[in-house]
Design a protein around this motif. Structure first.
Motif, short mmCIF file in Angstrom:
data_model
loop_
_atom_site.label_atom_id
_atom_site.label_comp_id
_atom_site.label_asym_id
_atom_site.label_seq_id
_atom_site.Cartn_x
_atom_site.Cartn_y
_atom_site.Cartn_z
N LEU A 160 -7.29 74.64 40.75
CA LEU A 160 -6.99 75.39 39.59
C LEU A 160 -7.10 76.90 39.91
O LEU A 160 -7.31 77.18 40.98
CB LEU A 160 -8.22 75.09 38.34
N ASP A 161 -6.44 77.79 38.96
CA ASP A 161 -6.11 79.09 39.26
C ASP A 161 -7.88 79.68 39.30
O ASP A 161 -8.81 79.29 38.83
CB ASP A 161 -5.42 79.65 38.11
N GLY A 162 -7.60 80.91 40.10
CA GLY A 162 -8.95 81.61 40.23
C GLY A 162 -9.97 80.67 41.41
O GLY A 162 -11.00 81.21 41.23
N GLY A 163 -9.37 79.65 42.13
CA GLY A 163 -10.39 79.05 42.93
C GLY A 163 -11.23 77.91 42.21
O GLY A 163 -12.29 77.55 42.92
N TRP A 164 -10.99 77.63 41.00
CA TRP A 164 -11.63 76.64 40.53
C TRP A 164 -10.93 75.44 40.71
O TRP A 164 -9.81 75.15 41.30
CB TRP A 164 -11.80 76.81 38.80
N TRP A 165 -11.76 74.25 40.32
CA TRP A 165 -11.34 72.82 40.73
C TRP A 165 -11.41 71.89 39.25
O TRP A 165 -12.44 72.25 38.64
CB TRP A 165 -11.98 72.15 41.78
N ARG A 166 -10.78 70.95 39.25
CA ARG A 166 -10.83 69.92 38.22
C ARG A 166 -11.38 68.59 38.94
O ARG A 166 -10.50 68.29 39.78
CB ARG A 166 -9.64 69.65 37.29
N LEU A 167 -12.44 68.04 38.55
CA LEU A 167 -12.99 66.87 39.19
C LEU A 167 -12.55 65.77 38.08
O LEU A 167 -13.20 65.65 36.86
CB LEU A 167 -14.41 66.93 39.51
N SER A 168 -11.71 64.63 38.40
CA SER A 168 -11.35 63.64 37.59
C SER A 168 -11.68 62.18 38.19
O SER A 168 -11.79 62.14 39.13
CB SER A 168 -10.10 63.61 37.26
N SER A 169 -12.35 61.46 37.30
CA SER A 169 -12.64 59.93 37.65
C SER A 169 -11.92 58.90 36.71
O SER A 169 -12.03 59.31 35.62
CB SER A 169 -14.01 59.71 38.03
#
Length: 293
Positions: A160-169
């Motif tokens: 994601l923007d700004g060095g963030w992440w989405r963790l999905s399962s």
């Protein structure tokens, strides 16, 4: 805008009319941008819930704001009273998410742990490409959590923007899932990631799995490949479990309301990775407020 409850679309090249119920805080989404309009004289403030400490900034136009980030919250103050705090409900026009190319899918499954079906993996990577994703997703794991009778799960990380992440399962076949955003790079090979498997895992059963007698659920652990064990400790540092890994993957039983430190060790006993559960996430200004009385 008409004060109705439906959304009507016309043929291509004709005007599109959206009808929805008007609220004191009216919000409408156009692509990635949300337009927010509060009652005259009120002030909209916006906060980035990823920031610590959380700070609110008044919109330059007072009762009107253009919000371009999905993690922004709004606060509306009228005559010194906060009437709204949260994310405004914003119907509107969609944003076309770009397709994930065949080359990106091939790269996205490279290095994934477990045993995965190529077609299902490609589907989950495409599903993970949302409007706020800034790069191709990565499959971290797909398979049956070791030592359990649960069905197959997949775990995907999306930048994601700004060095963030989405963790999905998700479960396979799809019957339930979870998603959260974190400041931790979930694709970091030295990070230990814990995924609590407390959502539905059986297509024939709607409810989530039941905890054991100690109110514990299965937690999937993804550690560095060189790790042979993961130590799970509580907030006070007490050792709760030492999990044997296969290929850097294991499962532990823990409560889903706890905070844990995860430390990965190799065969020589050296620390090769660390992590926390839950992962560092947004600082939500709870509770929500929506009171215009």
């Amino acid at each position: 805008m008409l004060n109705s409850g439906d959304d009507q679309r016309y043929e291509p090249d004709e005007p599109t009319v959206h009808r929805f119920a008007l609220r004191p805080l009216a919000a409408y989404r156009v692509g990635r941008t949300t337009l927010a309009l509060a009652p005259a004289g009120c002030v909209i403030a916006v906060a980035d819930v990823r920031a610590d400490p959380l700070t609110w900034a008044d919109a330059p136009d007072g009762d009107f704001a253009l919000i371009g980030k999905p993690w922004a919250w709004q606060r509306v103050t009228c005559d010194g009273t906060v009437h709204f705090r949260g994310q405004a409900v914003a119907p509107g026009t969609g944003y076309r998410v770009r397709d994930v190319s065949a080359a990106e899918i091939e790269a996205g499954v490279a290095g994934a742990r477990g045993e995965f079906d190529a077609g299902v993996a490609a589907q989950h990577l495409r599903t993970s490409m949302e409007f706020d994703t800034v790069g191709p997703p990565r499959l971290l794991f797909m398979g049956r959590p070791p030592g359990t009778e649960l069905l197959t799960y997949s775990v995907v990380g999306s930048p994601l923007d700004g060095g963030w992440w989405r963790l999905s399962s998700w479960t396979v076949p799809d019957s339930g899932g979870m998603s959260m955003v974190t400041s931790a790079d979930v694709t970091d090979p030295d990070l230990v990631v814990g995924v609590m498997l407390d959502f539905p895992n059986d297509p024939s059963v709607a409810q989530a799995p039941r905890p054991d007698a100690q109110q514990r659920f299965s937690m999937l652990l993804l550690a560095p490949r060189s790790a042979t064990t993961v130590q799970v400790r509580d907030r006070a540092g007490k050792l709760l479990d030492t999990v044997t890994l296969v290929g850097g993957v294991g499962t532990t039983l823990q409560r889903n309301d706890g905070t844990y430190t995860l430390r990965a060790l190799n065969a020589a006993g050296a620390v090769v990775g660390e992590g926390t559960y839950p992962l560092p996430s947004e600082h939500l200004p709870l509770p929500d407020i929506d009171d215009w009385s």
